[in-house]
Design an enzyme around this catalytic site. Structure first.
Site, PDB file in Angstrom:
ATOM      1  N   GLU A   1     -38.331 -45.447 -37.778  1.00  0.00           N
ATOM      2  CA  GLU A   1     -39.673 -45.082 -37.286  1.00  0.00           C
ATOM      3  C   GLU A   1     -40.734 -45.783 -38.129  1.00  0.00           C
ATOM      4  O   GLU A   1     -40.765 -45.663 -39.361  1.00  0.00           O
ATOM      5  CB  GLU A   1     -39.870 -43.556 -37.327  1.00  0.00           C
ATOM      6  CG  GLU A   1     -41.121 -43.123 -36.576  1.00  0.00           C
ATOM      7  CD  GLU A   1     -41.273 -41.607 -36.499  1.00  0.00           C
ATOM      8  OE1 GLU A   1     -40.262 -40.901 -36.329  1.00  0.00           O
ATOM      9  OE2 GLU A   1     -42.418 -41.124 -36.623  1.00  0.00           O
TER      10      GLU A   1
ATOM     11  N   LYS B   1     -40.357 -31.476 -38.034  1.00  0.00           N
ATOM     12  CA  LYS B   1     -39.854 -32.826 -37.739  1.00  0.00           C
ATOM     13  C   LYS B   1     -40.508 -33.817 -38.703  1.00  0.00           C
ATOM     14  O   LYS B   1     -39.861 -34.719 -39.240  1.00  0.00           O
ATOM     15  CB  LYS B   1     -40.168 -33.186 -36.282  1.00  0.00           C
ATOM     16  CG  LYS B   1     -39.520 -34.460 -35.796  1.00  0.00           C
ATOM     17  CD  LYS B   1     -40.325 -35.703 -36.084  1.00  0.00           C
ATOM     18  CE  LYS B   1     -39.625 -36.944 -35.566  1.00  0.00           C
ATOM     19  NZ  LYS B   1     -40.335 -38.177 -35.882  1.00  0.00           N
TER      20      LYS B   1
ATOM     21  N   HIS C   1     -50.363 -44.605 -36.910  1.00  0.00           N
ATOM     22  CA  HIS C   1     -49.138 -44.908 -36.184  1.00  0.00           C
ATOM     23  C   HIS C   1     -49.264 -46.188 -35.393  1.00  0.00           C
ATOM     24  O   HIS C   1     -48.404 -47.046 -35.437  1.00  0.00           O
ATOM     25  CB  HIS C   1     -48.866 -43.781 -35.175  1.00  0.00           C
ATOM     26  CG  HIS C   1     -47.871 -42.786 -35.674  1.00  0.00           C
ATOM     27  ND1 HIS C   1     -46.895 -42.261 -34.897  1.00  0.00           N
ATOM     28  CD2 HIS C   1     -47.723 -42.230 -36.894  1.00  0.00           C
ATOM     29  CE1 HIS C   1     -46.174 -41.412 -35.596  1.00  0.00           C
ATOM     30  NE2 HIS C   1     -46.665 -41.370 -36.807  1.00  0.00           N
TER      31      HIS C   1
HETATM   32  C1  MEV Z   1     -44.267 -37.869 -36.176  1.00  0.00           C
HETATM   33  O1  MEV Z   1     -43.047 -38.541 -36.401  1.00  0.00           O
HETATM   34  C2  MEV Z   1     -44.429 -36.695 -37.095  1.00  0.00           C
HETATM   35  C3  MEV Z   1     -45.675 -35.831 -36.885  1.00  0.00           C
HETATM   36  O2  MEV Z   1     -45.729 -35.413 -35.534  1.00  0.00           O
HETATM   37  C4  MEV Z   1     -45.550 -34.653 -37.812  1.00  0.00           C
HETATM   38  C5  MEV Z   1     -46.589 -33.571 -37.603  1.00  0.00           C
HETATM   39  O3  MEV Z   1     -47.111 -33.427 -36.485  1.00  0.00           O
HETATM   40  O4  MEV Z   1     -46.832 -32.831 -38.566  1.00  0.00           O
HETATM   41  C6  MEV Z   1     -46.915 -36.603 -37.152  1.00  0.00           C
END
Ligand code: MEV
Length: 462
Positions: free
Chosen positions: A108, A285, A398
């Site tokens: 990722e 996650k 991102h």
């Molecule tokens: C993305 O891989 C992880 C997030 O969704 C975690 C979160 O929302 O705290 C950015």
């Protein structure tokens, strides 16, 4: 209970210190400056300078990280090849006062960048402390239908010392020699849907620096016959439990001097994840984004840790965030606590050459120390996500990195790549979103312009 241990002799750390003295650097913080802007060769040189990698390691990584193809055959069945996951290093981590380079195997895009950036923020404004609580793993022996739970429990508990001694003598003797072994036995009663009783024997063992799955499964299967003889009941199955609430790892981050509004927003975001399982799942996650890549890099069973962390997140009957952030006076304080059952020996940790290298790089002396590093990185990863979510949003960080993937996905060649990326960054800035379709269209425009340029003097890309 073990706590941060600053007196342990860490040979890798000694090598690092020597390397730093030799080249006259103050600390790893200096050496990590501008790390993400370096070429791969320059990164290798830096990591060798720091003592995090040896020249041998570099040769191994440069050759594709494959020492022996037949190794795969000894790990799994029906091998047809390898699946490659990139491995990088997260920088700027200071955990329990020790500077540490974190190897992470992950596909990722933004995880390593976010971890490194947030770790820098923490190192400049606070600290990370870790500890462990308990060291026993759990094995379960199920008796699906007991005629009388009371008499079953009474018989097992009255002879538990003999059962423990038997298991330690006949199965866990290697562990006992290393200071571990089976320590405790208890019995639980579960009421069946048909109103009958189910009995579950818990066998608790200290696996030392192994994850302990194999040994605890062997112990439970070995105890099946004596328990059946002792109680006259029939054992249904034996297996370890991944909900290891008897062996917990904790990390705490304290940040000082933050903008109070930001600190408050992070606290509110944390409350959201504590109260709402829909948000808790995504929060957790994000925490595992920091933990799984270390588990993979060190050859640990990430499915087991995932299962344990999520089950622990549900311990009071509602699925909640595995982290909590709160404002305490001038400080923002974050806490992670969950089972992170890992090994630094056993499984593939020492058999897989990359896992062995990653463990060396971390310079951890025990499984408990490795679990503390995982907890710290998970908590910092969570902080990075919460900071982004409560300020600029997640898309910005991102997507900037995702642009690289979109550009490759659209099929841009080496010459076209920087042009496509630049145009996608402009689109992102204007529209706050970007997709593969954008990349495909941008590439099409660039190619059309290039063809038109070729047809006219001067050239479109000149
Ligand atoms: C993305 O891989 C992880 C997030 O969704 C975690 C979160 O929302 O705290 C950015």
């Amino acid at each position: 209970m073990s706590t941060p241990n600053s007196t342990n002799v860490d040979p890798k750390a000694a090598r690092r210190r020597n390397a730093q003295e030799e080249i006259g650097h103050g600390s790893e913080a200096d050496m990590m400056k501008g790390f993400s802007k370096l070429t791969r060769d320059e990164r290798f040189a830096r990591l060798v300078d720091m003592g995090a990698l040896s020249e041998e390691d570099v040769k191994f990584l440069k050759s594709g990280g494959l020492r022996d193809f037949t190794l795969a055959e000894s790990f799994i069945e029906n091998v047809i090849g390898y699946f490659q996951i990139p491995m990088g290093v997260a920088t700027n981590f200071v955990i329990d006062g020790r500077e540490i380079v974190i190897p992470m195997a992950v596909e990722e895009t933004s995880i390593i960048a976010a971890a490194s950036k947030t770790a820098k923020w923490v190192r400049e404004n606070g600290e990370i402390r870790t500890s462990t609580r308990g060291d026993l793993i759990i094995g379960q022996i199920q008796v699906a239908k007991v005629s009388s739970y009371e008499s079953f429990a009474e018989r097992v508990m009255s002879r538990k010392d003999e059962l423990i001694a038997l298991a330690n003598r006949d199965v866990a003797h290697g562990l006992v020699a290393r200071g571990g072994g089976v320590r405790e036995i208890s019995v639980r009663r579960l009421v069946r849907p048909d109103g009958g009783e189910m009995a579950v024997v818990h066998v608790l063992a200290d696996p030392c620096d192994a994850m302990g799955a194999n040994i605890i499964n062997q112990v439970c299967e070995y105890l099946k016959a004596p328990i059946e003889t002792l109680t006259g009941e029939r054992v249904t199955m034996c297996i370890l439990s991944n909900l290891v609430d008897t062996k917990l790892t904790r990390a705490e981050v304290r940040l000082r001097g933050l903008d109070q509004d930001l600190a408050k927003r992070i606290e509110e975001a944390s409350l959201f994840a504590w109260m709402d399982p829909y948000r808790a799942a995504t929060n957790n996650k994000g925490v595992m984004n920091g933990i799984d890549p270390i588990l993979i890099a060190t050859g640990n069973d990430w499915r087991a840790v995932e299962a344990g962390v999520h089950a622990y997140a549900n311990r009071d009957g509602q699925y909640r965030s595995i982290t909590r952030w709160s404002v305490e006076g001038e400080e923002l304080v974050g806490v992670f606590e969950a089972p992170i059952v890992v090994g630094t020996v056993g499984g593939v940790t020492r058999l897989h050459p990359t896992a062995r290298m990653a463990l060396e790089m971390l310079g951890v002396n025990s499984a408990a120390e490795l679990s503390r590093v995982c907890a710290a990185v998970g908590l910092v990863q969570n902080l990075g996500a919460l900071k982004a979510l409560t300020t600029v949003g997640i898309i910005e960080g991102h997507m900037k990195l995702h642009i690289r993937n979109l550009t490759i996905g659209a099929g841009a060649n080496e010459v076209e790549t920087p042009l496509v990326q630049k145009r996608l960054e402009e689109i992102l800035l204007l529209t706050k979103r970007i997709s593969l379709q954008n990349a495909i269209e941008v590439l099409r425009e660039i190619r059309t312009a290039a063809r038109a340029g070729e047809a006219s003097p001067g050239g479109a890309l000149s």
